[in-house]
Design a protein around this motif. Structure first.
Motif, PDB file in Angstrom:
ATOM      1  N   GLY A 105       0.864  -1.182   0.000  1.00  0.00           N
ATOM      2  CA  GLY A 105       0.000   0.000   0.000  1.00  0.00           C
ATOM      3  C   GLY A 105       0.894   1.222   0.000  1.00  0.00           C
ATOM      4  N   ASP A 106       0.430   2.314  -0.596  1.00  0.00           N
ATOM      5  CA  ASP A 106       1.282   3.494  -0.788  1.00  0.00           C
ATOM      6  C   ASP A 106       0.376   4.728  -0.732  1.00  0.00           C
ATOM      7  OD1 ASP A 106       3.326   5.247  -1.567  1.00  0.00           O
ATOM      8  OD2 ASP A 106       3.413   4.512  -3.647  1.00  0.00           O
ATOM      9  N   ALA A 107       0.713   5.687   0.119  1.00  0.00           N
ATOM     10  CA  ALA A 107      -0.090   6.900   0.209  1.00  0.00           C
ATOM     11  C   ALA A 107       0.774   8.044   0.712  1.00  0.00           C
ATOM     12  CB  ALA A 107      -1.296   6.704   1.145  1.00  0.00           C
ATOM     13  N   GLY A 174       1.789   8.719 -10.805  1.00  0.00           N
ATOM     14  CA  GLY A 174       1.250   7.572 -10.097  1.00  0.00           C
ATOM     15  C   GLY A 174       1.563   6.296 -10.861  1.00  0.00           C
ATOM     16  N   HIS A 175       1.076   5.168 -10.319  1.00  0.00           N
ATOM     17  CA  HIS A 175       1.572   3.888 -10.809  1.00  0.00           C
ATOM     18  C   HIS A 175       0.656   2.743 -10.410  1.00  0.00           C
ATOM     19  CE1 HIS A 175       2.959   3.387  -6.601  1.00  0.00           C
ATOM     20  NE2 HIS A 175       3.205   4.682  -6.681  1.00  0.00           N
ATOM     21  N   GLY A 176       0.762   1.660 -11.177  1.00  0.00           N
ATOM     22  CA  GLY A 176       0.172   0.415 -10.723  1.00  0.00           C
ATOM     23  C   GLY A 176       0.904  -0.064  -9.482  1.00  0.00           C
ATOM     24  N   MET A 181       5.873  -2.187  -5.382  1.00  0.00           N
ATOM     25  CA  MET A 181       5.298  -0.857  -5.138  1.00  0.00           C
ATOM     26  C   MET A 181       5.024  -0.136  -6.453  1.00  0.00           C
ATOM     27  SD  MET A 181       6.694   2.292  -2.792  1.00  0.00           S
ATOM     28  CE  MET A 181       8.396   2.155  -3.334  1.00  0.00           C
ATOM     29  N   HIS A 182       5.961  -0.238  -7.376  1.00  0.00           N
ATOM     30  CA  HIS A 182       5.829   0.494  -8.643  1.00  0.00           C
ATOM     31  C   HIS A 182       5.653  -0.486  -9.795  1.00  0.00           C
ATOM     32  CE1 HIS A 182       8.123   4.064  -6.699  1.00  0.00           C
ATOM     33  NE2 HIS A 182       6.820   4.212  -6.570  1.00  0.00           N
ATOM     34  N   GLN A 183       4.465  -0.487 -10.359  1.00  0.00           N
ATOM     35  CA  GLN A 183       4.175  -1.322 -11.524  1.00  0.00           C
ATOM     36  C   GLN A 183       3.586  -0.434 -12.620  1.00  0.00           C
ATOM     37  OE1 GLN A 183       1.382  -4.207  -9.867  1.00  0.00           O
ATOM     38  NE2 GLN A 183       3.060  -5.583  -9.285  1.00  0.00           N
ATOM     39  N   LEU A 207      -4.189   0.918  -8.376  1.00  0.00           N
ATOM     40  CA  LEU A 207      -3.404   2.069  -8.819  1.00  0.00           C
ATOM     41  C   LEU A 207      -3.135   3.005  -7.653  1.00  0.00           C
ATOM     42  CD1 LEU A 207      -5.537   2.902 -12.010  1.00  0.00           C
ATOM     43  CD2 LEU A 207      -3.349   1.679 -11.964  1.00  0.00           C
ATOM     44  N   ALA A 208      -1.948   3.600  -7.664  1.00  0.00           N
ATOM     45  CA  ALA A 208      -1.633   4.682  -6.731  1.00  0.00           C
ATOM     46  C   ALA A 208      -1.657   5.979  -7.537  1.00  0.00           C
ATOM     47  CB  ALA A 208      -0.264   4.471  -6.102  1.00  0.00           C
ATOM     48  N   VAL A 209      -2.528   6.894  -7.122  1.00  0.00           N
ATOM     49  CA  VAL A 209      -2.657   8.188  -7.797  1.00  0.00           C
ATOM     50  C   VAL A 209      -2.030   9.223  -6.872  1.00  0.00           C
ATOM     51  CG1 VAL A 209      -4.265   9.869  -8.775  1.00  0.00           C
ATOM     52  CG2 VAL A 209      -4.774   7.421  -8.892  1.00  0.00           C
ATOM     53  N   GLU A 210      -1.165  10.093  -7.418  1.00  0.00           N
ATOM     54  CA  GLU A 210      -0.416  10.984  -6.523  1.00  0.00           C
ATOM     55  C   GLU A 210      -0.082  12.330  -7.156  1.00  0.00           C
ATOM     56  OE1 GLU A 210       3.527   9.553  -5.458  1.00  0.00           O
ATOM     57  OE2 GLU A 210       3.234   7.780  -6.699  1.00  0.00           O
ATOM     58  N   PRO A 211      -1.094  13.219  -7.227  1.00  0.00           N
ATOM     59  CA  PRO A 211      -0.810  14.550  -7.755  1.00  0.00           C
ATOM     60  C   PRO A 211       0.178  15.319  -6.870  1.00  0.00           C
ATOM     61  CG  PRO A 211      -3.018  14.449  -6.813  1.00  0.00           C
ATOM     62  CD  PRO A 211      -2.507  13.046  -6.871  1.00  0.00           C
ATOM     63  N   PHE A 240      -0.397  14.595  -2.448  1.00  0.00           N
ATOM     64  CA  PHE A 240      -1.337  13.674  -1.808  1.00  0.00           C
ATOM     65  C   PHE A 240      -1.436  12.417  -2.663  1.00  0.00           C
ATOM     66  CE2 PHE A 240      -2.487  17.599   0.238  1.00  0.00           C
ATOM     67  CZ  PHE A 240      -2.888  17.229   1.509  1.00  0.00           C
ATOM     68  N   GLU A 241      -1.563  11.278  -2.004  1.00  0.00           N
ATOM     69  CA  GLU A 241      -1.596   9.995  -2.718  1.00  0.00           C
ATOM     70  C   GLU A 241      -2.498   9.013  -1.987  1.00  0.00           C
ATOM     71  OE1 GLU A 241       2.196   7.967  -2.758  1.00  0.00           O
ATOM     72  OE2 GLU A 241       1.560   6.582  -4.340  1.00  0.00           O
ATOM     73  N   HIS A 242      -3.209   8.203  -2.766  1.00  0.00           N
ATOM     74  CA  HIS A 242      -3.888   7.026  -2.242  1.00  0.00           C
ATOM     75  C   HIS A 242      -3.690   5.867  -3.210  1.00  0.00           C
ATOM     76  CE1 HIS A 242      -6.043   8.009   1.412  1.00  0.00           C
ATOM     77  NE2 HIS A 242      -6.619   9.070   0.883  1.00  0.00           N
TER      78      HIS A 242
HETATM   79 MG    MG Z   1       3.517   6.200  -5.042  1.00  0.00          MG
END
Ligand code: MG
Length: 274
Positions: A105-107, A174-176, A181-183, A207-211, A240-242
């Motif tokens: 998980g990544d946020a 952001g990323h899968g 962690m990073h796909q 997906l991790a979205v992180e503007p 910010f990321e979720h």
């Molecule tokens: Mg990330």
């Protein structure tokens, strides 16, 4: 590689996401004038140990800590240090990842320290809200570009507090996410010319979205430590990321303690009636 997870694997990602959400809540509460970023790293290490989870970041390409801590004009990937102490009026971005039974998980959050200038608080609000608008734009059968458009359109719709324009960072995306962690795919925070629509949003995609948004220009540079990314013009930045997935009920925010369904529904309801 785009990894499609089974429901059982998504359940493990939810466990990892809850560790991330709980730890970021602890870190948010710990932020106060005088605390160092090394202190925050220690708090995160203990939170991981208490939850029998491990760090996504520690040792990643040699990264030496469990959190990335980025203060004011630092955008992302700052390294915790005893010498980096936050003061009243600062903002600090904290990026954190956890692994539970092999799933990540990544946020990230940006936290005001004490009393912060109104235009900086507005930067934080717009950046966080753009993340939620990006996730709310995702639906089964849609495409990843819907997320990028949702993020960018929200930011562009918001008046800049000093009459300039928001600097949407383009170099970091952001990323899968899954067993790494990073796909793939990469999730941009803007829609560029001739940008492909990207992958279809299907069940089991995470997906991790992180503007990352700057109060000034969008350009960035990397400091001599090889990690810390800063704004080229020294302006304040927010991040910010979720981590989220989409199921038959819509977006499910794996790193939000409440799963985010209500907040997503509120955004989608507004969009549908607009
Ligand atoms: Mg990330």
């Amino acid at each position: 590689m785009i990894q499609i997870k089974t429901p059982a694997e998504i359940a493990l990602m939810r466990r990892a996401g809850l560790v991330v959400g709980e730890t970021l809540a602890i870190l948010r509460d710990a932020v106060e004038p005088g605390i160092s970023t090394a202190d925050l790293d220690q708090i995160a290490r203990k939170a991981l140990a208490d939850r029998d989870a491990s760090s996504s970041f520690l040792g990643y390409h040699g990264f030496p800590a469990t959190v990335c801590t980025s203060i004011n004009g630092e955008i992302v990937h700052g390294i915790p240090s005893k010498k980096a102490v936050v003061r009243d009026g600062d903002v600090i971005s904290i990026d954190f990842g956890a692994i539970v039974e092999g799933y990540h998980g990544d946020a990230a959050i940006t936290v005001p320290v004490g009393t912060v200038a109104p235009q900086v608080l507005e930067l934080l609000r717009v950046t966080e809200e753009s993340l939620w608008h990006g996730m709310a734009a995702a639906h089964l059968g849609g495409r990843q570009i819907d997320i990028s458009r949702g993020v960018e359109d929200y930011i562009r719709s918001q008046p800049h507090p000093t009459g300039g324009s928001w600097g949407i960072v383009e170099e970091y995306v952001g990323h899968g996410i899954g067993t790494e962690m990073h796909q793939d795919p990469q999730i941009h925070n803007y829609v560029g010319p001739r940008m492909p629509k990207g992958v279809e949003i299907v069940p089991g995609l995470a997906l991790a979205v992180e503007p990352m948004v700057n109060l000034g220009g969008r350009h960035t540079r990397v400091l001599e430590d090889g990690w810390t990314v800063v704004t080229a013009d020294g302006s304040v930045s927010a991040h910010f990321e979720h981590t989220f997935t989409v199921d038959a009920d819509g977006p499910w925010v794996l790193t939000a303690l409440d799963g985010g369904r209500e907040r997503i529904a509120a955004i989608s309801g507004v969009a549908a009636s607009a």
